[in-house]
Enzyme design. Structure first.
Site, PDB file in Angstrom:
ATOM      1  N   TYR A  64       0.832  -1.215   0.000  1.00 44.44           N
ATOM      2  CA  TYR A  64       0.000   0.000   0.000  1.00 44.44           C
ATOM      3  C   TYR A  64       0.865   1.263   0.000  1.00 44.44           C
ATOM      4  O   TYR A  64       0.696   2.162  -0.820  1.00 44.44           O
ATOM      5  CB  TYR A  64      -0.916  -0.030   1.224  1.00 44.44           C
ATOM      6  N   GLN A  65       1.861   1.291   0.930  1.00 43.13           N
ATOM      7  CA  GLN A  65       2.656   2.523   1.075  1.00 43.13           C
ATOM      8  C   GLN A  65       3.452   2.827  -0.195  1.00 43.13           C
ATOM      9  O   GLN A  65       3.568   3.977  -0.618  1.00 43.13           O
ATOM     10  CB  GLN A  65       3.632   2.415   2.247  1.00 43.13           C
ATOM     11  N   ASP A 159      -3.697   9.822   2.324  1.00 39.07           N
ATOM     12  CA  ASP A 159      -3.605   8.479   2.896  1.00 39.07           C
ATOM     13  C   ASP A 159      -4.555   8.440   4.089  1.00 39.07           C
ATOM     14  O   ASP A 159      -4.146   8.486   5.244  1.00 39.07           O
ATOM     15  CB  ASP A 159      -2.161   8.222   3.330  1.00 39.07           C
ATOM     16  N   TYR A 228      -6.512  -5.925   3.529  1.00 42.64           N
ATOM     17  CA  TYR A 228      -7.725  -5.112   3.374  1.00 42.64           C
ATOM     18  C   TYR A 228      -8.903  -5.937   2.881  1.00 42.64           C
ATOM     19  O   TYR A 228      -8.732  -6.929   2.173  1.00 42.64           O
ATOM     20  CB  TYR A 228      -7.439  -3.932   2.434  1.00 42.64           C
TER      21      TYR A 228
HETATM   22  N1  LIG Z   1      -1.328   4.371   6.069  1.00 41.63           N
HETATM   23  C1  LIG Z   1      -2.180   3.335   6.538  1.00 41.63           C
HETATM   24  C2  LIG Z   1      -3.096   2.799   5.485  1.00 41.63           C
HETATM   25  C3  LIG Z   1      -4.483   3.322   5.649  1.00 41.63           C
HETATM   26  N2  LIG Z   1      -5.277   2.927   4.512  1.00 41.63           N
HETATM   27  C4  LIG Z   1      -6.338   1.989   4.777  1.00 41.63           C
HETATM   28  C5  LIG Z   1      -6.983   1.563   3.455  1.00 41.63           C
HETATM   29  C6  LIG Z   1      -8.140   0.634   3.677  1.00 41.63           C
HETATM   30  C7  LIG Z   1      -9.172   1.260   4.594  1.00 41.63           C
HETATM   31  N3  LIG Z   1     -10.270   0.365   4.827  1.00 41.63           N
HETATM   32  C8  LIG Z   1      -8.548   1.685   5.918  1.00 41.63           C
HETATM   33  C9  LIG Z   1      -7.361   2.599   5.706  1.00 41.63           C
END
Ligand SMILES: NCCCN[C@H]1CC[C@H](N)CC1
Length: 292
Positions: A64-65, A159, A228
């Site tokens: 993700y990051q 973010d 997720y």
């Molecule tokens: N920097 C942390 C990631 C935050 N992003 C997530 C994406 C999915 C969402 N349900 C919760 C936050």
């Protein structure tokens, strides 16, 4: 077997839940804004949860990051001024530090406890705060963005957590208008944009608002992140009117950035092929998300 499980169900993904085996609860307190929980899981490393919603796990946070940071920054030549909205765990900052052209990184995080907890339990993410280019602002991004001079940033990364609770206002058109105002002509926004399996209505609404506000281009990209819900997370990428941005062909490929790869932490998910692939969308998404 007496394993303790935690179930992550939520009205945002009715009828389903991700569960993780808990080895030990490490932190649990209410901040001014939300409940902050950290636990050691059996197979996903340490886990950060806000108001019962999985935010990140050590096992796959890098996917993700890396994507939310490099999809925008590798789409423009020599990004200099960057704003991060949210991202208090520091992971996005860690990734931005790979870009030697960047001179200023403003980060606006509403909840100090998220930062403190990340420094305590997620040092590999909080390392991002150590970069001298980082300027930390603890406040509501809706207030912060109002004070930003027109055209200040080359790139803005939102973010955020889900648009329930503290991040509610960050998916509305007025916020996108202030973001666009804060970007230079041909500047780019990368916004966390939920799951194409679960949230096509929300994605539709966000993209429609972005199409009205951003006169450059608007695209949807996605990445596979097992932590997720539905195992995917999306990103909306927008550019303001000005020099055109072709998000699907990175003009600033990470492989050409000296120092980006041999950085003490190698890239474990992002590369230019994944960048291109991220914009390839399933047919049902193109159909349901009208303007893609
Ligand atoms: N920097 C942390 C990631 C935050 N992003 C997530 C994406 C999915 C969402 N349900 C919760 C936050």
């Amino acid at each position: 077997k007496d394993d303790k499980r935690m179930y992550f169900n939520n009205p945002m993904w009715p009828g389903e839940a991700h569960s993780l085996e808990v080895k030990e609860i490490l932190f649990k307190e209410r901040s001014k804004f939300q409940e902050v929980l950290v636990f050691e899981s059996a197979t996903y490393g340490k886990v950060l949860v806000l108001d019962g919603i999985l935010q990140l796990t050590e096992r796959d946070e890098f996917a993700y990051q890396e994507m939310i940071a490099h999809l925008p920054l590798c789409s423009i030549k020599s990004p200099k001024n960057v704003l991060v909205v949210g991202g208090g765990d520091g992971g996005v900052l860690r990734e931005l530090a790979r870009h030697s052209s960047v001179e200023l990184i403003d980060i606006c995080e509403i909840d100090q406890m998220v930062i403190d907890v990340s420094k305590m339990f997620f040092p590999d993410l909080a390392v991002g705060f150590e970069d001298p280019r980082v300027h930390l602002h603890i406040e509501d991004a809706l207030e912060f963005i109002k004070r930003v001079p027109k055209g200040k940033y080359d790139a803005i990364i939102v973010d955020s957590s889900d648009p329930v609770g503290p991040a509610q206002d960050l998916v509305e058109k007025p916020f996108f208008e202030m973001i666009a105002n804060a970007l230079r002509p041909g500047g780019v926004l990368c916004n966390m944009a939920e799951s194409m399996w679960l949230h096509t209505h929300l994605i539709n609404d966000m993209i429609s608002a972005c199409r009205e506000v951003f006169k450059g281009s608007v695209h949807y990209a996605w990445a596979n992140v097992p932590t997720y819900p539905s195992g995917v997370i999306g990103f909306i990428l927008c550019s303001t009117e000005g020099p055109p941005v072709d998000f699907r062909n990175p003009v600033n490929p990470i492989e050409d950035l000296e120092g980006a790869l041999e950085h003490e932490r190698e890239l474990r998910f992002y590369n230019s092929q994944i960048h291109r692939a991220a914009f390839a969308l399933p047919s049902f998404v193109r159909k349901q998300v009208s303007c893609l």
